[in-house]
Write a protein that holds these residues in place. Structure first.
Motif, PDB file in Angstrom:
ATOM      1  N   PHE A 109      47.249  20.390  28.916  1.00 19.50           N
ATOM      2  CA  PHE A 109      46.339  21.018  27.969  1.00 19.50           C
ATOM      3  C   PHE A 109      46.195  22.478  28.373  1.00 19.50           C
ATOM      4  N   ILE A 110      45.887  23.330  27.415  1.00 20.03           N
ATOM      5  CA  ILE A 110      45.652  24.755  27.661  1.00 20.03           C
ATOM      6  C   ILE A 110      44.169  25.041  27.430  1.00 20.03           C
ATOM      7  N   ASP A 111      43.538  25.702  28.390  1.00 20.96           N
ATOM      8  CA  ASP A 111      42.137  26.063  28.186  1.00 20.96           C
ATOM      9  C   ASP A 111      42.028  27.409  27.469  1.00 20.96           C
ATOM     10  N   SER A 112      40.821  27.873  27.278  1.00 20.63           N
ATOM     11  CA  SER A 112      40.568  29.115  26.532  1.00 20.63           C
ATOM     12  C   SER A 112      41.126  30.353  27.220  1.00 20.63           C
ATOM     13  N   TYR A 113      41.482  30.228  28.502  1.00 19.13           N
ATOM     14  CA  TYR A 113      42.001  31.366  29.264  1.00 19.13           C
ATOM     15  C   TYR A 113      43.514  31.292  29.444  1.00 19.13           C
ATOM     16  N   GLY A 114      44.158  30.313  28.802  1.00 17.83           N
ATOM     17  CA  GLY A 114      45.607  30.177  28.885  1.00 17.83           C
ATOM     18  C   GLY A 114      46.092  29.395  30.095  1.00 17.83           C
ATOM     19  N   ASN A 115      45.189  28.757  30.827  1.00 16.89           N
ATOM     20  CA  ASN A 115      45.571  27.978  32.004  1.00 16.89           C
ATOM     21  C   ASN A 115      46.014  26.577  31.609  1.00 16.89           C
ATOM     22  N   LYS A 116      47.056  26.078  32.258  1.00 20.10           N
ATOM     23  CA  LYS A 116      47.523  24.711  32.020  1.00 20.10           C
ATOM     24  C   LYS A 116      46.734  23.743  32.896  1.00 20.10           C
ATOM     25  N   HIS A 117      46.386  22.595  32.300  1.00 24.64           N
ATOM     26  CA  HIS A 117      45.698  21.518  33.015  1.00 24.64           C
ATOM     27  C   HIS A 117      46.473  20.233  32.758  1.00 24.64           C
ATOM     28  N   TYR A 118      46.937  19.607  33.836  1.00 22.74           N
ATOM     29  CA  TYR A 118      47.758  18.403  33.744  1.00 22.74           C
ATOM     30  C   TYR A 118      46.895  17.165  34.005  1.00 22.74           C
ATOM     31  N   PRO A 119      46.696  16.292  33.015  1.00 22.56           N
ATOM     32  CA  PRO A 119      45.923  15.073  33.260  1.00 22.56           C
ATOM     33  C   PRO A 119      46.607  14.190  34.304  1.00 22.56           C
ATOM     34  N   ASP A 120      45.805  13.518  35.101  1.00 19.52           N
ATOM     35  CA  ASP A 120      46.358  12.587  36.089  1.00 19.52           C
ATOM     36  C   ASP A 120      47.015  11.390  35.412  1.00 19.52           C
ATOM     37  N   HIS A 121      46.500  11.012  34.262  1.00 18.12           N
ATOM     38  CA  HIS A 121      46.939   9.794  33.585  1.00 18.12           C
ATOM     39  C   HIS A 121      48.127  10.066  32.660  1.00 18.12           C
ATOM     40  N   GLN A 122      49.323  10.134  33.246  1.00 13.52           N
ATOM     41  CA  GLN A 122      50.534  10.255  32.433  1.00 13.52           C
ATOM     42  C   GLN A 122      51.689   9.518  33.082  1.00 13.52           C
ATOM     43  N   LYS A 123      51.341   8.361  33.595  1.00 11.78           N
ATOM     44  CA  LYS A 123      52.343   7.452  34.153  1.00 11.78           C
ATOM     45  C   LYS A 123      52.745   6.457  33.063  1.00 11.78           C
ATOM     46  N   GLU A 124      53.749   5.659  33.355  1.00  9.59           N
ATOM     47  CA  GLU A 124      54.232   4.676  32.398  1.00  9.59           C
ATOM     48  C   GLU A 124      53.082   3.808  31.872  1.00  9.59           C
TER      49      GLU A 124
END
Length: 184
Positions: A109-124
């Motif tokens: 996800f991208i926040d309002s400042y352009g930073n990427k945030h990767y959710p922990d929950h993206q496993k199979e």
């Protein structure tokens, strides 16, 4: 969802023409599952999952909605997916279901400042639901031994019944959370 059905989905995606370097996707094919052996098991699986999601979010009994969905497949030879949102008006909740995933966290996800945030929950088999207006994207898969396969979609609300005269435009949404299912 079992591995043989996932392999059938991957084979189906490989049959859809694509440009060099782009991910395999059924997005531009409309209902590309219509009339195939995949239609019934995929649609019934997601009808139940989305119904449970809308119940958990308190929307099931106060809205009428429809669901659009598609599949995408990425490997080390394809690009990622540039930052975008799914919001076009009626899309309220978007979702991604990880059918096969590398150890690398690609979805962000991208926040309002352009930073990427990767959710922990993206496993199979992880499932993430999020507001359709949330900016998100997918990094290029680096692992040469795995194909990242997802089903994604939108829940589009076409009637909101509300409670006590409230409607979607006047409700005060606070403390937005991701709805996450870990499936083993």
């Amino acid at each position: 969802m079992d591995q043989s059905l996932i392999r059938d989905c991957q084979d189906h995606l490989r049959d859809i023409p694509k440009n060099k370097g782009e991910c395999y996707t059924s997005f531009y094919k409309g209902n590309s599952l219509s009339g195939t052996k995949l239609e019934k098991p995929i649609v019934s699986f997601y009808e139940e999952l989305i119904s449970n999601c809308t119940k958990d979010l308190g929307l099931h009994h106060i809205t009428n909605y429809n669901v659009s969905m598609w599949m995408q497949m990425y490997d080390h030879t394809t690009k990622g997916h540039e930052t975008h949102s799914h919001f076009g008006g009626s899309q309220f909740i978007s979702w991604v279901h990880f059918l096969q995933a590398p150890d690398q966290k690609c979805f962000y996800f991208i926040d309002s400042y352009g930073n990427k945030h990767y959710p922990d929950h993206q496993k199979e088999f992880d499932f993430i639901a999020f507001p359709s207006w949330a900016l998100h994207g997918v990094d290029k898969v680096e692992d040469t031994d795995i194909t990242r396969t997802v089903t994604a979609g939108n829940i589009c609300i076409y009637r909101y019944g509300g409670i006590g005269g409230l409607d979607a435009m006047s409700s005060n949404f606070q403390n937005t959370t991701l709805w996450i299912v870990n499936q083993t």
